[in-house]
Design a protein around this motif. Structure first.
Motif, PDB file in Angstrom:
ATOM      1  N   ASP A 612       0.863  -1.175   0.000  1.00  0.00           N
ATOM      2  CA  ASP A 612       0.000   0.000   0.000  1.00  0.00           C
ATOM      3  C   ASP A 612       0.899   1.224   0.000  1.00  0.00           C
ATOM      4  OD1 ASP A 612      -1.672   2.126   0.491  1.00  0.00           O
ATOM      5  OD2 ASP A 612      -2.754   1.183   2.135  1.00  0.00           O
ATOM      6  N   ASP A 613       1.130   1.778  -1.194  1.00  0.00           N
ATOM      7  CA  ASP A 613       2.085   2.885  -1.308  1.00  0.00           C
ATOM      8  C   ASP A 613       1.726   4.067  -0.412  1.00  0.00           C
ATOM      9  OD1 ASP A 613       3.295   1.317  -3.185  1.00  0.00           O
ATOM     10  OD2 ASP A 613       3.483   2.907  -4.685  1.00  0.00           O
ATOM     11  N   LYS A 614       0.446   4.344  -0.236  1.00  0.00           N
ATOM     12  CA  LYS A 614       0.055   5.501   0.559  1.00  0.00           C
ATOM     13  C   LYS A 614       0.403   5.313   2.024  1.00  0.00           C
ATOM     14  CE  LYS A 614      -3.832   8.548   1.590  1.00  0.00           C
ATOM     15  NZ  LYS A 614      -5.265   8.853   1.353  1.00  0.00           N
ATOM     16  N   ALA A 615       0.143   4.145   2.560  1.00  0.00           N
ATOM     17  CA  ALA A 615       0.365   3.909   3.991  1.00  0.00           C
ATOM     18  C   ALA A 615       1.789   3.485   4.305  1.00  0.00           C
ATOM     19  CB  ALA A 615      -0.615   2.852   4.503  1.00  0.00           C
ATOM     20  N   GLN A 616       2.554   3.163   3.275  1.00  0.00           N
ATOM     21  CA  GLN A 616       3.867   2.574   3.521  1.00  0.00           C
ATOM     22  C   GLN A 616       5.025   3.415   2.988  1.00  0.00           C
ATOM     23  OE1 GLN A 616       3.083  -1.113   1.557  1.00  0.00           O
ATOM     24  NE2 GLN A 616       1.874  -1.943   3.247  1.00  0.00           N
ATOM     25  N   ALA A 617       4.732   4.491   2.286  1.00  0.00           N
ATOM     26  CA  ALA A 617       5.803   5.285   1.676  1.00  0.00           C
ATOM     27  C   ALA A 617       6.435   6.236   2.686  1.00  0.00           C
ATOM     28  CB  ALA A 617       5.272   6.064   0.481  1.00  0.00           C
ATOM     29  N   PHE A 618       7.750   6.346   2.604  1.00  0.00           N
ATOM     30  CA  PHE A 618       8.519   7.285   3.421  1.00  0.00           C
ATOM     31  C   PHE A 618       9.326   8.192   2.489  1.00  0.00           C
ATOM     32  CE2 PHE A 618       7.840   3.685   6.221  1.00  0.00           C
ATOM     33  CZ  PHE A 618       7.590   4.267   7.456  1.00  0.00           C
ATOM     34  N   GLN A 619       9.343   9.484   2.813  1.00  0.00           N
ATOM     35  CA  GLN A 619      10.248  10.393   2.119  1.00  0.00           C
ATOM     36  C   GLN A 619      11.647  10.136   2.640  1.00  0.00           C
ATOM     37  OE1 GLN A 619       8.748  12.822  -0.137  1.00  0.00           O
ATOM     38  NE2 GLN A 619      10.824  12.810  -0.956  1.00  0.00           N
ATOM     39  N   TRP A 620      12.583   9.847   1.737  1.00  0.00           N
ATOM     40  CA  TRP A 620      13.958   9.501   2.105  1.00  0.00           C
ATOM     41  C   TRP A 620      14.756  10.803   2.199  1.00  0.00           C
ATOM     42  CZ3 TRP A 620      15.755   4.291   2.462  1.00  0.00           C
ATOM     43  CH2 TRP A 620      17.143   4.146   2.627  1.00  0.00           C
ATOM     44  N   ILE A 621      15.155  11.166   3.405  1.00  0.00           N
ATOM     45  CA  ILE A 621      15.778  12.464   3.670  1.00  0.00           C
ATOM     46  C   ILE A 621      17.068  12.242   4.442  1.00  0.00           C
ATOM     47  CG2 ILE A 621      15.455  14.719   4.795  1.00  0.00           C
ATOM     48  CD1 ILE A 621      12.435  14.292   4.560  1.00  0.00           C
ATOM     49  N   GLU A 622      18.053  13.074   4.205  1.00  0.00           N
ATOM     50  CA  GLU A 622      19.268  13.052   5.011  1.00  0.00           C
ATOM     51  C   GLU A 622      19.325  14.286   5.901  1.00  0.00           C
ATOM     52  OE1 GLU A 622      22.791  12.687   2.705  1.00  0.00           O
ATOM     53  OE2 GLU A 622      22.501  10.561   2.286  1.00  0.00           O
ATOM     54  N   THR A 623      19.868  14.113   7.106  1.00  0.00           N
ATOM     55  CA  THR A 623      20.194  15.263   7.933  1.00  0.00           C
ATOM     56  C   THR A 623      21.399  15.968   7.312  1.00  0.00           C
ATOM     57  OG1 THR A 623      21.787  14.130   9.344  1.00  0.00           O
ATOM     58  CG2 THR A 623      19.459  13.933   9.948  1.00  0.00           C
ATOM     59  N   PRO A 624      21.701  17.195   7.715  1.00  0.00           N
ATOM     60  CA  PRO A 624      22.877  17.873   7.156  1.00  0.00           C
ATOM     61  C   PRO A 624      24.170  17.098   7.327  1.00  0.00           C
ATOM     62  CG  PRO A 624      21.479  19.455   8.261  1.00  0.00           C
ATOM     63  CD  PRO A 624      20.903  18.101   8.574  1.00  0.00           C
ATOM     64  N   THR A 625      24.269  16.269   8.375  1.00  0.00           N
ATOM     65  CA  THR A 625      25.495  15.497   8.605  1.00  0.00           C
ATOM     66  C   THR A 625      25.435  14.103   8.008  1.00  0.00           C
ATOM     67  OG1 THR A 625      24.593  15.066  10.816  1.00  0.00           O
ATOM     68  CG2 THR A 625      26.287  16.748  10.633  1.00  0.00           C
ATOM     69  N   GLY A 626      24.371  13.795   7.251  1.00  0.00           N
ATOM     70  CA  GLY A 626      24.353  12.573   6.456  1.00  0.00           C
ATOM     71  C   GLY A 626      23.597  11.399   7.028  1.00  0.00           C
ATOM     72  N   GLU A 627      23.017  11.502   8.241  1.00  0.00           N
ATOM     73  CA  GLU A 627      22.202  10.401   8.743  1.00  0.00           C
ATOM     74  C   GLU A 627      20.866  10.372   8.004  1.00  0.00           C
ATOM     75  OE1 GLU A 627      24.832  11.897  12.064  1.00  0.00           O
ATOM     76  OE2 GLU A 627      23.322  12.817  10.755  1.00  0.00           O
ATOM     77  N   LEU A 628      20.197   9.225   8.068  1.00  0.00           N
ATOM     78  CA  LEU A 628      18.941   9.043   7.358  1.00  0.00           C
ATOM     79  C   LEU A 628      17.766   9.426   8.252  1.00  0.00           C
ATOM     80  CD1 LEU A 628      17.283   7.924   4.948  1.00  0.00           C
ATOM     81  CD2 LEU A 628      17.472   5.652   6.005  1.00  0.00           C
ATOM     82  N   ALA A 629      16.816  10.168   7.686  1.00  0.00           N
ATOM     83  CA  ALA A 629      15.553  10.492   8.347  1.00  0.00           C
ATOM     84  C   ALA A 629      14.425  10.107   7.395  1.00  0.00           C
ATOM     85  CB  ALA A 629      15.488  11.977   8.691  1.00  0.00           C
ATOM     86  N   LEU A 630      13.438   9.382   7.894  1.00  0.00           N
ATOM     87  CA  LEU A 630      12.373   8.829   7.065  1.00  0.00           C
ATOM     88  C   LEU A 630      11.036   9.418   7.489  1.00  0.00           C
ATOM     89  CD1 LEU A 630      13.686   5.178   7.205  1.00  0.00           C
ATOM     90  CD2 LEU A 630      13.522   6.546   5.118  1.00  0.00           C
TER      91      LEU A 630
END
Length: 667
Positions: A612-630
């Protein structure tokens, strides 16, 4: 850069470095722009819009075109104008002010104006005319006008100064100005816009109502709106609204609050003077780098977007773009369910225009043109007779003038540094130096540091000097063509200097420099090409053959989304193994052994075998120092894990100290 002269040697050395760097983890197989662009090329953008300083932004829309200007202080030319059709990709148009010469201090003659000059401009368009109002501290407010944003611009000195002003051309023909800090004042301007109408000045917002400074005054939907910047404690963007220009005003103190993308407060100075004691970075999530000063712009389709700046530590104050959500009649930065916060990466605005990713400036310069590239700005007013691009075609010639040190040296040519890491390099021909001359490459800040070539009795020495520590390192060289470079890491806030006599093998010189953000220059670190004479006289000249900047991380992601791969997410000692399924617009589904991570409306996480793309999708983002934030597209909040191993999607954003479990290291 076209290798049309001895630059081939310069470029050969640079190319060798780029070849090695391109094989670094996260860069291999991902060709991209040489300089930072916010446009990710997939329908999304990543803040900041520019990874070099663009402070106190003010933006307007004229038809389908957007224009932007900002603070330039003591650097010349000043008040740049940028143009965009999509709010993400910007092109340089021109400067409103070629220079600001209001006396000897502006020319570094017996004094200086570091941190003064053009501040917090107000940009407007009315009846076919572009207007920029900018206050010069300790002097007056200046009013610039032009029919074309590329110029020519006319300049008028107003009869008084207005701190952090904003101007509104109202529908009834009256023109108002607001200014101040906490206690906000307003007046009507006279017909020629040189002074206020006598008797019209009044306080319209009291200090205790919670407004700051850096005002933006607009009229939308029949209401009057004033945005401001609050910087005491957690930085935020308060907004006031009223039915009349003189109020009464209702204030919402938290239209945007604490949004720092997870960036911790970096090095700060205890005092802007020797011994330059550095206050070390503070990882606590206090919002001291957060978005604050800015405003709003509306697209032709009716969508609203916010723009603001944040203190990005030693690289300077940077501009960010934010989606806007209206609630209860207030235009909040952020998305539904997470108002007041802002995703670092999000879908580009739908402005009706399509543009390929590009940056406003070219940073490298081989000095073969008749004019300097617009990225360059002089530190204070230059002495025109003491520099040239024509005396030796293909070179920037700086003729030395007497100065006690780099801080007081005239004709230093600068450009804004760029993050998150960069390597400026220049090739200097020192054959024209005379004894007492020194020339080279600097990181202009307070404290500053530089590497240069000094003419001494019997030859040349490469010297590296650090103002904070007072340390000086030297090395004797035999040739006259010397490559000088600095490796600047703005996340670690350190820089190293090195030199080469062949453009291939570089030798480190001196100890690492500690970079800081400070309020003396009120700017981030700037690259500088300099030449001056310490013997108290006019000397020889330095010929700069070329200048180039390498950026190892010119995109919004240091590491591409690992589509189709099994990865481990780790935070707070907890781990989760998932297979990443890449989706359009920089998004991903995460599939674990029991199924896809699925987010409910309250942020709870479950596993589902059904996709279910709507309920399961995460925007793939990095913090300024390179860690992953979803960021979940259900809650518009971020995935986090507790120390007990409970996974939820309810974090407003990754904290700078990582204790919220929303910053993931993945492997």
């Amino acid at each position: 850069m076209t290798p049309s002269k001895p630059h081939r040697v310069f470029l050969a050395g640079l190319a060798a470095f780029l070849l090695v760097a391109s094989a670094a983890p996260g860069l291999a197989g991902e060709p991209g722009p040489r300089t930072w662009t916010a446009d990710n090329g997939d329908g999304t953008f990543t803040n900041p819009l520019f990874y070099d300083e663009f402070s106190d932004p003010d933006m307007i829309r004229v038809g389908e075109d957007y224009y932007l200007t900002g603070t330039t202080m003591h650097t010349m030319p000043g008040l740049p104008i940028l143009h965009s059709r999509d709010l993400v990709n910007w092109r340089f148009v021109g400067y409103a002010a070629d220079r600001l010469d209001l006396g000897p201090n502006f020319r570094l003659e017996g004094g200086e104006v570091y941190g003064q000059g053009f501040w917090a401009p107000s940009f407007r368009h009315h009846d076919g005319v572009f207007h920029i109002f900018s206050n010069v501290n300790r002097e007056a407010t200046f009013h610039f006008t032009a029919k074309n944003p590329a110029g020519p611009w006319t300049r008028t000195r107003m009869k008084r100064g207005f701190h952090d002003l904003s101007v509104l051309f109202d529908d009834d023909g009256k023109v108002y100005v607001v200014w101040g800090y906490r206690g906000i004042r307003m007046a009507q301007l006279n017909a020629d816009l040189t002074d206020i109408v006598p008797g019209s000045e009044r306080e319209i917002i009291a200090p205790e109502q919670g407004m700051g400074e850096g005002l933006h005054f607009t009229k939308v939907g029949g209401k009057y709106w004033i945005t401001s910047a609050w910087f005491d404690g957690m930085m935020r963007l308060p907004v006031a609204r009223a039915d009349r220009p003189d109020g009464p005003y209702e204030v919402n103190r938290e239209i945007s609050v604490g949004e720092d993308f997870g960036l911790a407060e970096g090095n700060r100075l205890e005092a802007p003077k020797p011994p330059f004691t550095i206050i070390p970075p503070d990882p606590r999530p206090r919002g001291r780098t957060a978005l604050h000063q800015g405003g709003y712009v509306q697209t032709p389709g009716g969508a609203w977007w916010g723009y603001s700046m944040m203190d990005y530590n030693s690289v300077g104050r940077l501009t960010a773009l934010s989606p806007v959500t209206w609630k209860d009649g207030w235009p909040y930065f952020g998305l539904p369910g997470n108002l007041g916060r802002n995703p670092r990466t999000w879908v580009k605005p739908d402005t009706g225009a399509k543009d390929a990713p590009h940056a406003p400036y070219e940073r490298g310069d081989d000095f073969s043109a008749a004019v300097l590239k617009p990225i360059w700005q002089w530190n204070h007013v230059p002495v025109d007779a003491r520099w040239s691009l024509s005396e030796r075609p293909g070179f920037l010639r700086l003729k030395t003038l007497p100065a006690a040190d780099f801080w007081t040296a005239r004709n230093t040519l600068t450009q804004r540094s760029i993050g998150p890491a960069s390597r400026p390099r220049t090739l200097l021909d020192a054959s024209g130096l005379v004894e007492g001359d020194v020339a080279g490459l600097a990181l202009l800040n307070l404290p500053y540091a530089w590497i240069g070539v000094r003419k001494v009795a019997g030859g040349l020495e490469v010297e590296q000097r650090d103002q904070r520590t007072g340390q000086i390192a030297k090395a004797r060289v035999s040739g006259t063509r010397i490559w000088l470079q600095a490796d600047a890491d703005f996340m670690a806030e350190t820089a190293r200097f090195s030199y080469s006599t062949d453009g291939k093998a570089f030798t480190a010189l001196g100890e690492p420099m500690a970079m800081v953000f400070q309020l003396r220059t009120f700017q981030g670190v700037r690259y500088g090409l300099f030449a001056y004479n310490e013997a108290g006289r006019e000397g020889g000249h330095a010929d700069f053959d070329a200048f180039e900047v390498f950026e190892p991380h010119p995109r919004g992601l240091r590491r591409p989304i690992p589509g189709g791969r099994k990865v481990t997410l780790a935070a707070l000692g907890q781990e989760k193994v998932v297979i990443v399924e890449k989706r359009p617009l920089g998004r991903a589904l995460l599939r674990g052994p029991e199924g896809y991570l699925t987010v409910a409306a309250d942020g709870t996480i479950s596993a589902s075998k059904a996709r279910d793309d709507k309920a399961q999708a995460f925007q793939w983002i990095e913090t300024p120092t390179g860690e992953l934030a979803l960021m979940s597209l259900v809650t518009n909040r971020f995935l986090r894990v507790s120390e007990a191993g409970v996974w939820t999607a309810d974090s407003p954003g990754p904290q700078s100290d990582g204790r919220d479990g929303a910053r993931f290291v993945w492997r």
